[in-house]
Design a protein around this motif. Structure first.
Motif, PDB file in Angstrom:
ATOM      1  N   PRO A   1      41.981  35.226  35.512  1.00 54.49           N
ATOM      2  CA  PRO A   1      41.531  34.716  36.826  1.00 54.49           C
ATOM      3  C   PRO A   1      42.342  35.259  37.991  1.00 54.49           C
ATOM      4  CG  PRO A   1      42.807  33.038  35.671  1.00 54.49           C
ATOM      5  CD  PRO A   1      42.625  34.175  34.700  1.00 54.49           C
ATOM      6  N   PHE A   2      43.537  35.798  37.733  1.00 48.12           N
ATOM      7  CA  PHE A   2      44.390  36.290  38.813  1.00 48.12           C
ATOM      8  C   PHE A   2      44.199  37.780  39.055  1.00 48.12           C
ATOM      9  CE2 PHE A   2      46.557  32.401  39.324  1.00 48.12           C
ATOM     10  CZ  PHE A   2      46.720  31.844  38.068  1.00 48.12           C
ATOM     11  N   GLU A   3      43.363  38.438  38.262  1.00 45.41           N
ATOM     12  CA  GLU A   3      43.149  39.875  38.410  1.00 45.41           C
ATOM     13  C   GLU A   3      42.273  40.142  39.622  1.00 45.41           C
ATOM     14  OE1 GLU A   3      43.571  43.823  37.779  1.00 45.41           O
ATOM     15  OE2 GLU A   3      44.551  42.276  36.596  1.00 45.41           O
ATOM     16  N   ASN A   4      42.875  40.635  40.707  1.00 46.25           N
ATOM     17  CA  ASN A   4      42.145  40.950  41.936  1.00 46.25           C
ATOM     18  C   ASN A   4      41.286  39.772  42.382  1.00 46.25           C
ATOM     19  OD1 ASN A   4      42.589  43.966  42.612  1.00 46.25           O
ATOM     20  ND2 ASN A   4      42.200  43.953  40.409  1.00 46.25           N
ATOM     21  N   ALA A   5      41.940  38.608  42.473  1.00 45.45           N
ATOM     22  CA  ALA A   5      41.211  37.391  42.814  1.00 45.45           C
ATOM     23  C   ALA A   5      40.635  37.432  44.224  1.00 45.45           C
ATOM     24  CB  ALA A   5      42.144  36.183  42.667  1.00 45.45           C
ATOM     25  N   GLY A   6      41.061  38.366  45.044  1.00 44.94           N
ATOM     26  CA  GLY A   6      40.575  38.453  46.407  1.00 44.94           C
ATOM     27  C   GLY A   6      39.160  38.962  46.538  1.00 44.94           C
ATOM     28  N   ARG A   7      38.581  39.498  45.458  1.00 44.97           N
ATOM     29  CA  ARG A   7      37.210  40.030  45.492  1.00 44.97           C
ATOM     30  C   ARG A   7      36.333  39.232  44.550  1.00 44.97           C
ATOM     31  NH1 ARG A   7      35.993  45.442  47.022  1.00 44.97           N
ATOM     32  NH2 ARG A   7      34.402  45.355  45.399  1.00 44.97           N
ATOM     33  N   ASN A   8      35.068  39.064  44.941  1.00 48.58           N
ATOM     34  CA  ASN A   8      34.153  38.373  44.036  1.00 48.58           C
ATOM     35  C   ASN A   8      33.608  39.305  42.958  1.00 48.58           C
ATOM     36  OD1 ASN A   8      32.756  39.732  46.095  1.00 48.58           O
ATOM     37  ND2 ASN A   8      30.877  38.575  45.663  1.00 48.58           N
ATOM     38  N   VAL A   9      33.580  40.620  43.260  1.00 48.06           N
ATOM     39  CA  VAL A   9      33.104  41.603  42.289  1.00 48.06           C
ATOM     40  C   VAL A   9      34.156  42.701  42.159  1.00 48.06           C
ATOM     41  CG1 VAL A   9      31.293  43.236  41.676  1.00 48.06           C
ATOM     42  CG2 VAL A   9      30.704  41.147  42.906  1.00 48.06           C
ATOM     43  N   ASN A  10      34.679  42.893  40.965  1.00 47.13           N
ATOM     44  CA  ASN A  10      35.677  43.925  40.729  1.00 47.13           C
ATOM     45  C   ASN A  10      35.114  45.041  39.849  1.00 47.13           C
ATOM     46  OD1 ASN A  10      38.229  43.207  42.041  1.00 47.13           O
ATOM     47  ND2 ASN A  10      38.038  41.329  40.844  1.00 47.13           N
ATOM     48  N   VAL A  11      35.574  46.255  40.132  1.00 51.66           N
ATOM     49  CA  VAL A  11      35.078  47.443  39.423  1.00 51.66           C
ATOM     50  C   VAL A  11      36.201  47.996  38.557  1.00 51.66           C
ATOM     51  CG1 VAL A  11      34.025  49.731  39.656  1.00 51.66           C
ATOM     52  CG2 VAL A  11      33.567  47.955  41.376  1.00 51.66           C
ATOM     53  N   ILE A  12      35.936  48.125  37.254  1.00 53.71           N
ATOM     54  CA  ILE A  12      36.925  48.627  36.295  1.00 53.71           C
ATOM     55  C   ILE A  12      36.483  50.004  35.817  1.00 53.71           C
ATOM     56  CG2 ILE A  12      38.070  48.201  34.082  1.00 53.71           C
ATOM     57  CD1 ILE A  12      37.370  45.218  34.465  1.00 53.71           C
ATOM     58  N   PRO A  13      37.197  51.072  36.202  1.00 50.46           N
ATOM     59  CA  PRO A  13      36.813  52.412  35.749  1.00 50.46           C
ATOM     60  C   PRO A  13      37.462  52.741  34.397  1.00 50.46           C
ATOM     61  CG  PRO A  13      38.007  52.436  37.872  1.00 50.46           C
ATOM     62  CD  PRO A  13      38.263  51.133  37.212  1.00 50.46           C
ATOM     63  N   ILE A  14      36.671  53.304  33.494  1.00 49.32           N
ATOM     64  CA  ILE A  14      37.178  53.838  32.232  1.00 49.32           C
ATOM     65  C   ILE A  14      37.016  55.351  32.291  1.00 49.32           C
ATOM     66  CG2 ILE A  14      36.941  53.853  29.715  1.00 49.32           C
ATOM     67  CD1 ILE A  14      35.673  51.094  29.893  1.00 49.32           C
ATOM     68  N   VAL A  15      38.133  56.087  32.184  1.00 45.51           N
ATOM     69  CA  VAL A  15      38.123  57.536  32.390  1.00 45.51           C
ATOM     70  C   VAL A  15      38.628  58.248  31.143  1.00 45.51           C
ATOM     71  CG1 VAL A  15      39.047  59.446  33.767  1.00 45.51           C
ATOM     72  CG2 VAL A  15      38.457  57.282  34.877  1.00 45.51           C
ATOM     73  N   GLY A  16      37.980  59.346  30.805  1.00 45.28           N
ATOM     74  CA  GLY A  16      38.419  60.184  29.689  1.00 45.28           C
ATOM     75  C   GLY A  16      37.505  61.382  29.545  1.00 45.28           C
ATOM     76  N   ILE A  17      37.926  62.358  28.745  1.00 46.97           N
ATOM     77  CA  ILE A  17      37.116  63.551  28.558  1.00 46.97           C
ATOM     78  C   ILE A  17      35.845  63.231  27.782  1.00 46.97           C
ATOM     79  CG2 ILE A  17      39.133  65.065  28.609  1.00 46.97           C
ATOM     80  CD1 ILE A  17      38.881  65.335  25.571  1.00 46.97           C
ATOM     81  N   GLY A  18      34.877  64.124  27.834  1.00 46.79           N
ATOM     82  CA  GLY A  18      33.641  63.947  27.108  1.00 46.79           C
ATOM     83  C   GLY A  18      33.885  63.824  25.614  1.00 46.79           C
ATOM     84  N   GLY A  19      33.165  62.886  24.987  1.00 48.06           N
ATOM     85  CA  GLY A  19      33.286  62.740  23.544  1.00 48.06           C
ATOM     86  C   GLY A  19      34.395  61.829  23.099  1.00 48.06           C
ATOM     87  N   LEU A  20      35.140  61.223  24.036  1.00 46.78           N
ATOM     88  CA  LEU A  20      36.293  60.408  23.661  1.00 46.78           C
ATOM     89  C   LEU A  20      35.898  58.986  23.272  1.00 46.78           C
ATOM     90  CD1 LEU A  20      39.265  61.098  23.461  1.00 46.78           C
ATOM     91  CD2 LEU A  20      39.612  60.145  25.731  1.00 46.78           C
ATOM     92  N   GLY A  21      34.708  58.552  23.663  1.00 40.34           N
ATOM     93  CA  GLY A  21      34.254  57.218  23.272  1.00 40.34           C
ATOM     94  C   GLY A  21      34.233  56.208  24.402  1.00 40.34           C
ATOM     95  N   LYS A  22      34.111  56.666  25.638  1.00 41.96           N
ATOM     96  CA  LYS A  22      34.072  55.744  26.782  1.00 41.96           C
ATOM     97  C   LYS A  22      32.849  54.833  26.691  1.00 41.96           C
ATOM     98  CE  LYS A  22      33.891  59.163  29.649  1.00 41.96           C
ATOM     99  NZ  LYS A  22      33.952  60.225  28.621  1.00 41.96           N
TER     100      LYS A  22
END
Length: 857
Positions: free
Chosen positions: A186-207
């Motif tokens: 609940p404390f993760e970026n509580a200042g926003r109602n909608v948070n965006v979590i990016p998952i980054v990696g090379i192609g084929g890594l399983g994102k």
């Protein structure tokens, strides 16, 4: 291909449009031919982007482009020869030569040389270009702008869906739990109602697989009132994405309605709901497009989440509101489990232990990329012949038959998204071995030697190359290893290296005993015994790159130098000859010469000074090199110089006159006492100066006031060097980074550093055991952002006025016990404004704790 026809055409047009060629064309009576050539090349260039794309489905286009590249390469060589003659004339003019031969060559009264040599070559080139241009109309090619986004529909990724059977996924349990924790905190970026979590990696890594595991977890299903999954791919069309989001939420779409009604439907859908939206495979780097979509998604309840999967860090930066989640490769154990599951029927691996052992070696090649494991396991499923397994083990992945969805097409999609200039730069990296550690400063010079850096009137080529590397790093084509003040190092994942090999076929070749050498090859890298390649090389004539990664006989070096007159890059590092062949002076097109770590090299031939086009000369590790030739000053195009020598000084006439020099590195010179002598107004473009491991060096003997372009100065292990010799001068410098390591004479900061009060951003002092105090004027360094002090035991306090350094963001004090204790006990008020403080761990309390205490107070 390593060098696209479009890129060569751009280079030729740049040369033809320069002031140098305009002046030459008029003086030598070839203006008409050069103008016609320029117009024809410009006409062809307009359709080359279309041609490059369509050639995959039209064999005739491939042949036409190949012929065009041949003649454009020849045109580039001829024009480069003109440029060499101009530089030659400048050298003679600069140093007062009265050589009548050179003067006569450039005289309009010498029609024999002009008309029957270079002018004849120009006419021949123009005719060949005209003949090829006449054929272009039959291909119905369209004109395209360079910045137009080209999407090959045949190579677009299939739309992904949200379902995954967790029983078919091996590994990623820890990663899944970490992402879910971000959802529930609940404390993760509580200042926003909608948070965006990016998952980054090379192609084929399983994102995508990781996102599916999270999306379908029972805790996530019960936590969110609404879940939606959209595969974005390359087409970040906001209208399309609105419709796809609505469809994923089971909202019926009326195609007769307009965008306004669809936007209203989306807002109503999300209003007062805690939702999870997955945007899979995002490529968009246009922040305005994302803001347009984001505005429609902010109506959900607090705790709503958006997961973005992407291969590009810049996408994550644009969209993310939480720290990027960088996905690592699977463990070796998990990869092997996945391989066994897909390559064998149940229990079959126990019946064929030999195949299992080969399988382990195959899995090692995959380096943790699950898509690669799946591709190879799928190829071997139901095949029990040991020879077939060994064939897979012993061959590169790009040699295998590929289908859409296999690893190389997945990576190739990333490659196809690159701008043209980055494609060319990436392909050149195929010439280096797997697991090779690249250093940014050298790779940039390599690219520069081949004209792969697009010039910009307001930027230095080195800065442009640095931007290229950062872009390739952000897209996961490179992976960081280390970063220093003036350089970073990185490697390529093996699969990325295979991709580079794939796209560079036909132009770049790593030669082994079994290699078949095509006569059109332009760039060669040797990895086997050198002598056996002499015969195959005889059919080549236009080679531009030679890299020896082996111990080679001098006869092969001589053969390459004498035969390949168009070389731009010659890498003879780690060789064993004592004297470089004098024939190297005939390589008038050469831009990059590496003689690094030639332990036995004692002397450089005087002919090397005729390399007027040379931009990079690497002599580091040449511990027996007696001295630099005096004529090195003739290399008026030299931008990057690294030197190791036994000599006691480097005089003005040797190095100081190199006004084009941007980077100068002096390393491992045990006898060097004086770096420069008699300097006055020289090295005016020098930006980086690094002096390392010169224990007898006492003085730079350099008028610091003339180094107005110097940005980075690093002194490392020069125990006797005195930096205060210029303290009496009233200076205005532009120094940004200063690092001093292991200097016994270094007791105080030099007064001349005040000349960089408005520019110095990074100051680092390490292992300077006699360094006593920071001066009273230290707070005048108003641009300082980072201050690092390591192992300076006599430094016991920071000066008054540190509070005035409002730009200071990082303070690191290590192995300075008394200084750290003083900062905590008495001087905390001087540094409490600094965001990041790292003090000695054995101090009375940690800096992080003091930060908390300070905030509470």
């Amino acid at each position: 291909m390593a060098k696209l026809a479009y890129g060569i055409a751009v280079k030729v047009l740049e040369q033809l449009g320069s002031r140098t060629f305009q002046e030459i064309s008029s003086a030598w009576g070839i203006r008409s031919d050069l103008k016609k050539l320029e117009l024809t090349v410009a006409t062809i260039k307009a359709v080359l982007l279309d041609a490059e794309e369509k050639q995959a489905s039209d064999r005739r286009l491939t042949i036409w482009l190949g012929e065009l590249k041949e003649v454009l390469n020849d045109a580039e060589n001829v024009l480069d020869e003109f440029h060499y003659r101009v530089l030659q004339k400048e050298v003679m003019k600069r140093y007062g030569s009265t050589s009548k031969k050179v003067c006569h060559f450039f005289s309009t009264s010498n029609p024999l040389v002009v008309r029957f040599d270079l002018a004849h070559k120009i006419k021949d080139i123009r005719k060949r270009v005209d003949d090829i241009a006449a054929l272009k109309d039959k291909f119905n090619l369209a004109e395209r702008l360079e910045d137009r986004k080209i999407i090959n529909m045949h190579q677009r990724r299939d739309m992904t869906h949200s379902f995954v059977n967790p029983l078919n996924v091996i590994g990623r349990d820890d990663e899944k739990e970490e992402i879910i924790y971000l959802f529930m905190d609940p404390f993760e970026n509580a200042g926003r109602n909608v948070n965006v979590i990016p998952i980054v990696g090379i192609g084929g890594l399983g994102k995508t697989t990781l996102a599916k595991l999270v999306y379908n977890d029972e805790r996530v299903v019960s936590h969110f009132q609404l879940r939606m999954w959209v595969c974005v791919s390359e087409d970040f069309n906001v209208t399309r994405l609105i419709k796809e989001i609505l469809k994923s939420a089971k909202v019926k779409i009326d195609e007769n309605l307009g965008i306004d009604q669809w936007q209203t439907s989306l807002r109503e859908l999300l209003k007062d709901k805690k939702f999870l939206l997955v945007l899979d495979d995002v490529w968009n780097e246009d922040r305005n497009k994302w803001i347009e979509l984001e505005d429609l998604l902010l109506g959900g309840c607090n705790g709503s989440k958006i997961i973005v999967t992407t291969r590009n860090d810049s996408v994550a930066t644009i969209m993310g509101t939480t720290p990027t989640y960088n996905l690592d490769g699977l463990s070796q154990e998990d990869c092997l489990s996945l391989f066994v599951t897909l390559a064998f029927q149940e229990g079959e691996e126990k019946q064929y232990p030999n195949l299992l052992e080969i399988g382990k070696e195959i899995v090692e090649k995959c380096k943790g990329v699950p898509l690669a494991v799946k591709t190879l396991a799928g190829l071997l499923y139901s095949k029990l012949d040991e020879c077939e397994w060994k064939f897979i083990r012993d061959n590169e992945i790009w040699h295998l038959e590929q289908n859409e969805g296999d690893i190389l097409p997945a990576l190739r999609l990333s490659y196809n998204q690159l701008p043209l200039h980055l494609k060319q730069c990436f392909a050149y990296c195929s010439l280096f071995p797997k697991d090779y550690e690249f250093f940014s400063i050298e790779l940039i010079q390599f690219w520069m030697a081949h004209g792969a850096l697009q010039s910009h009137e307001n930027k230095e080529l080195e800065d442009i190359g640095d931007l290229y590397i950062k872009e390739l790093l952000s897209r996961s084509f490179f992976q960081y290893v280390n970063e220093d003040l003036y350089c970073c190092s990185f490697v390529m994942h093996d699969l990325m290296h295979d991709l580079a090999l794939s796209v560079a076929q036909g132009e770049c070749l790593t030669i082994t005993k079994k290699s078949v050498i095509d006569e059109k090859v332009r760039h060669l890298s040797f990895v086997g015994n050198g002598q056996e390649f002499v015969t195959p090389l005889q059919k080549l004539s236009r080679v531009q790159t030679i890299i020896f990664q082996i111990e080679l006989p001098l006869s092969l070096v001589e053969a390459c130098i004498s035969r390949f007159k168009y070389l731009r890059v010659l890498d003879l590092s780690e060789s064993s000859f004592e004297v470089l062949s004098s024939s190297v002076g005939a390589l008038k097109h050469l831009r990059y010469l590496s003689l690094s770590f030639n332990w036995n090299l004692k002397k450089l031939p005087n002919s090397i000074c005729k390399l007027y086009n040379l931009q990079t000369l690497l002599l580091d590790g040449c511990i027996n090199l007696e001295r630099l030739p005096k004529g090195i000053r003739n290399m008026i195009n030299l931008r990057f110089l690294v030197v190791t020598t036994k000599h006691t000084y480097l005089s003005e006439n040797v190095v100081g006159c190199l006004k084009s020099l941007r980077t100068f590195i002096v390393n491992r010179c045990p006898s060097l006492r004086c770096l420069f002598e008699g300097m006055d107004g020289c090295l005016s473009n020098l930006r980086t100066l690094v002096v390392e491991n010169c224990p007898k060096l006492t003085s730079l003997s350099l008028n610091i006031k003339h180094l107005t372009a110097l940005e980075t100065l690093i002194i490392d292990n020069c125990e006797e060097l005195n930096l205060t010799e210029e303290d009496s001068q009233d200076l205005k410098l532009s120094l940004q980074k200063l690092k001093i390591v292991t200097s016994h004479k270094f007791a105080v900061l030099p007064q001349w550093l005040q000349g960089s009060a408005n520019t110095l951003q990074h100051l680092e002092i390490e292992e300077c055991y006699n360094f006593m105090a920071l001066p009273d004027w230290f707070p005048s360094l108003k641009s300082l952002q980072t201050l690092i002090i390591i192992d300076c035991p006599k430094l016991s306090s920071l000066p008054e006025g540190m509070q005035g350094l409002t730009t200071l963001r990082e303070l690191r004090i290590r192995d300075c016990y008394y200084l750290s204790r003083k900062c905590i006990q008495e001087d905390w008020y001087k540094i409490d404004h600094i965001l990041e403080i790292d003090l000695d761990e054995d101090s009375e309390t940690s800096s992080s704790l003091n930060r908390i205490i300070n905030d509470i107070v």
